[in-house]
Design a protein around this motif. Sequence first.
Motif, PDB file in Angstrom:
ATOM      1  N   THR A 175      -3.110  -5.611   5.124  1.00  0.00           N
ATOM      2  CA  THR A 175      -3.787  -5.198   3.894  1.00  0.00           C
ATOM      3  C   THR A 175      -3.156  -5.933   2.719  1.00  0.00           C
ATOM      4  O   THR A 175      -1.986  -6.313   2.773  1.00  0.00           O
ATOM      5  CB  THR A 175      -3.657  -3.682   3.649  1.00  0.00           C
ATOM      6  OG1 THR A 175      -2.278  -3.357   3.426  1.00  0.00           O
ATOM      7  CG2 THR A 175      -4.202  -2.885   4.806  1.00  0.00           C
ATOM      8  N   ARG A 176      -3.949  -6.113   1.679  1.00  0.00           N
ATOM      9  CA  ARG A 176      -3.397  -6.666   0.439  1.00  0.00           C
ATOM     10  C   ARG A 176      -4.189  -6.133  -0.744  1.00  0.00           C
ATOM     11  O   ARG A 176      -5.388  -5.860  -0.641  1.00  0.00           O
ATOM     12  CB  ARG A 176      -3.405  -8.197   0.439  1.00  0.00           C
ATOM     13  CG  ARG A 176      -4.755  -8.856   0.532  1.00  0.00           C
ATOM     14  CD  ARG A 176      -4.601 -10.366   0.618  1.00  0.00           C
ATOM     15  NE  ARG A 176      -5.857 -11.037   0.853  1.00  0.00           N
ATOM     16  CZ  ARG A 176      -6.698 -11.447  -0.106  1.00  0.00           C
ATOM     17  NH1 ARG A 176      -6.367 -11.226  -1.369  1.00  0.00           N
ATOM     18  NH2 ARG A 176      -7.821 -12.056   0.180  1.00  0.00           N
ATOM     19  N   ARG A 177      -3.489  -5.978  -1.835  1.00  0.00           N
ATOM     20  CA  ARG A 177      -4.102  -5.422  -3.040  1.00  0.00           C
ATOM     21  C   ARG A 177      -4.933  -6.483  -3.739  1.00  0.00           C
ATOM     22  O   ARG A 177      -4.486  -7.627  -3.905  1.00  0.00           O
ATOM     23  CB  ARG A 177      -3.005  -4.937  -3.997  1.00  0.00           C
ATOM     24  CG  ARG A 177      -3.543  -4.297  -5.263  1.00  0.00           C
ATOM     25  CD  ARG A 177      -3.578  -2.804  -5.130  1.00  0.00           C
ATOM     26  NE  ARG A 177      -4.275  -2.174  -6.240  1.00  0.00           N
ATOM     27  CZ  ARG A 177      -4.358  -0.873  -6.413  1.00  0.00           C
ATOM     28  NH1 ARG A 177      -3.790  -0.056  -5.558  1.00  0.00           N
ATOM     29  NH2 ARG A 177      -5.009  -0.346  -7.426  1.00  0.00           N
TER      30      ARG A 177
ATOM     31  N   LYS B 143     -11.685   1.218  -1.503  1.00  0.00           N
ATOM     32  CA  LYS B 143     -11.817   1.179  -2.960  1.00  0.00           C
ATOM     33  C   LYS B 143     -11.912   2.583  -3.536  1.00  0.00           C
ATOM     34  O   LYS B 143     -12.583   3.453  -2.968  1.00  0.00           O
ATOM     35  CB  LYS B 143     -13.069   0.378  -3.336  1.00  0.00           C
ATOM     36  CG  LYS B 143     -13.272   0.164  -4.812  1.00  0.00           C
ATOM     37  CD  LYS B 143     -14.504  -0.711  -5.065  1.00  0.00           C
ATOM     38  CE  LYS B 143     -14.688  -0.972  -6.555  1.00  0.00           C
ATOM     39  NZ  LYS B 143     -15.890  -1.820  -6.826  1.00  0.00           N
TER      40      LYS B 143
ATOM     41  N   TYR C 121     -11.704   7.838  -2.208  1.00  0.00           N
ATOM     42  CA  TYR C 121     -11.830   6.468  -1.713  1.00  0.00           C
ATOM     43  C   TYR C 121     -13.102   6.290  -0.888  1.00  0.00           C
ATOM     44  O   TYR C 121     -13.576   7.219  -0.234  1.00  0.00           O
ATOM     45  CB  TYR C 121     -10.625   6.092  -0.842  1.00  0.00           C
ATOM     46  CG  TYR C 121      -9.339   5.910  -1.607  1.00  0.00           C
ATOM     47  CD1 TYR C 121      -9.004   4.680  -2.166  1.00  0.00           C
ATOM     48  CD2 TYR C 121      -8.459   6.982  -1.766  1.00  0.00           C
ATOM     49  CE1 TYR C 121      -7.812   4.518  -2.861  1.00  0.00           C
ATOM     50  CE2 TYR C 121      -7.269   6.826  -2.463  1.00  0.00           C
ATOM     51  CZ  TYR C 121      -6.956   5.592  -3.007  1.00  0.00           C
ATOM     52  OH  TYR C 121      -5.784   5.426  -3.706  1.00  0.00           O
TER      53      TYR C 121
ATOM     54  N   GLU D  66      -2.393   5.930   0.252  1.00  0.00           N
ATOM     55  CA  GLU D  66      -3.462   5.059   0.734  1.00  0.00           C
ATOM     56  C   GLU D  66      -3.377   4.858   2.248  1.00  0.00           C
ATOM     57  O   GLU D  66      -4.400   4.773   2.937  1.00  0.00           O
ATOM     58  CB  GLU D  66      -3.423   3.705   0.042  1.00  0.00           C
ATOM     59  CG  GLU D  66      -3.998   3.701  -1.367  1.00  0.00           C
ATOM     60  CD  GLU D  66      -2.921   3.878  -2.425  1.00  0.00           C
ATOM     61  OE1 GLU D  66      -1.727   3.903  -2.066  1.00  0.00           O
ATOM     62  OE2 GLU D  66      -3.273   3.982  -3.614  1.00  0.00           O
TER      63      GLU D  66
ATOM     64  N   MET E  89       0.850  -1.201   0.000  1.00  0.00           N
ATOM     65  CA  MET E  89       0.000   0.000   0.000  1.00  0.00           C
ATOM     66  C   MET E  89       0.881   1.245   0.000  1.00  0.00           C
ATOM     67  O   MET E  89       1.808   1.359   0.810  1.00  0.00           O
ATOM     68  CB  MET E  89      -0.929  -0.019   1.219  1.00  0.00           C
ATOM     69  CG  MET E  89      -1.869   1.164   1.298  1.00  0.00           C
ATOM     70  SD  MET E  89      -3.043   1.069   2.683  1.00  0.00           S
ATOM     71  CE  MET E  89      -4.319   0.031   1.987  1.00  0.00           C
TER      72      MET E  89
ATOM     73  N   PHE F  67      -8.187  -2.309  -1.996  1.00  0.00           N
ATOM     74  CA  PHE F  67      -7.340  -2.880  -0.961  1.00  0.00           C
ATOM     75  C   PHE F  67      -8.204  -3.649   0.029  1.00  0.00           C
ATOM     76  O   PHE F  67      -9.146  -3.117   0.603  1.00  0.00           O
ATOM     77  CB  PHE F  67      -6.562  -1.787  -0.223  1.00  0.00           C
ATOM     78  CG  PHE F  67      -5.504  -1.134  -1.056  1.00  0.00           C
ATOM     79  CD1 PHE F  67      -4.242  -1.693  -1.165  1.00  0.00           C
ATOM     80  CD2 PHE F  67      -5.786   0.030  -1.750  1.00  0.00           C
ATOM     81  CE1 PHE F  67      -3.267  -1.090  -1.955  1.00  0.00           C
ATOM     82  CE2 PHE F  67      -4.821   0.642  -2.529  1.00  0.00           C
ATOM     83  CZ  PHE F  67      -3.551   0.076  -2.633  1.00  0.00           C
TER      84      PHE F  67
END
Length: 361
Positions: free
Chosen positions: A19-21, A38, A85, A5, A1, A26
């Motif tokens: 977190t992960r993409r 998002k 976002y 973000e 990230m 995310f």
Amino acid sequence: MREYEMEVLEKYELEVNSTRRIRGAFYCDTKEGTMLLKETKISERRVPLLYLILNRLEKQGYLVDTPVFSKEGNLVQNSRDGTRYLMKKWYPGEECNLKREEDIFRAARKLGELHLGFQWYEPDLQEKEIFQKFQKEEVQEIPQNTQQSVCEEKKIDWTKLSPLLSKNPLEEMKRRNREMKKVRSFIRKRVAKNEFESYYLKHYEEIAWQAEKVTEQIERSGCQNLYERSIRERKMLHGDYNYHNVMILPENEVITNFERMRIGIQVDDLYYLLRKVMEKYHWKQKTGQNILEAYESVRQLKLDEREYLCLRLAYPEKFWKTASAYSRSNKAWLPEKSVEKLQTAVEQTKEKEVFLREVFE
């Protein structure tokens, strides 16, 4: 990230573990549950409406991606680079798998369940209080000498929070027919025609005849009454109900991405789901019949709804959509995929005719 973000994430009262993409967003594992950060294009005026309706559905027991308030009471957050976002509740499930028919049938049943009580009504006093924070933020941007009058107007004018109305289906079909005709006229004037243009001209007459025929049937049918009744009764539809926006959990289903929700004919949701699936299944009769039965196991279609659904399916939507994309494109270069889509639209016409005849007559 990225740093931007991370700054947005810090604006929420969430204890983030990791977190992960994922696709365009995310995935956030937090102490408060799974969340999704998002990017969004939803307007400031429309996001309170999205929250209001999803919060109502959540209270009724539906699993939906309700937006989450930030520490400052905002639903949309801007990063330093200008990206907007939306933080939404999310669920550790899988997207409806098109290769598993049972997933599709579950999605159809869930749609029938949603439509049973999905109706717009004005916010009550408790709901209005939630949105005072949005009104205050908007008033700050108004010149000092007009703040009071505008604020008072906003406090009583809740009709501005109402969902959009669907377009009249008859007028939409007529508009699309004119657009396809306009594309044909443009292509005819071109001296050197590419593969897409030649194929379009070759099949335009038969497709245009079909489009006009369906339009005439819509005009003679009771579909206009169905549209007017749906608007009058404030029936709500998802607006983008397809297998990408349904998640399958072991004991339930999640409906996501309500950004295109509106007031209109609810069967439009079923039409969209059915068309998208049938195009992939080459209009396999048994699969389509099972989708309809799954929906009607929860909510029985009325005669005018069934007639409308049949006519919407009969209209050459994919041919028009491909032509519409062509009209907006760079005519000097067209991706090979455009030719394939046009060919598929024509080739599946006969399959669709058989499907409609066997299932609806």
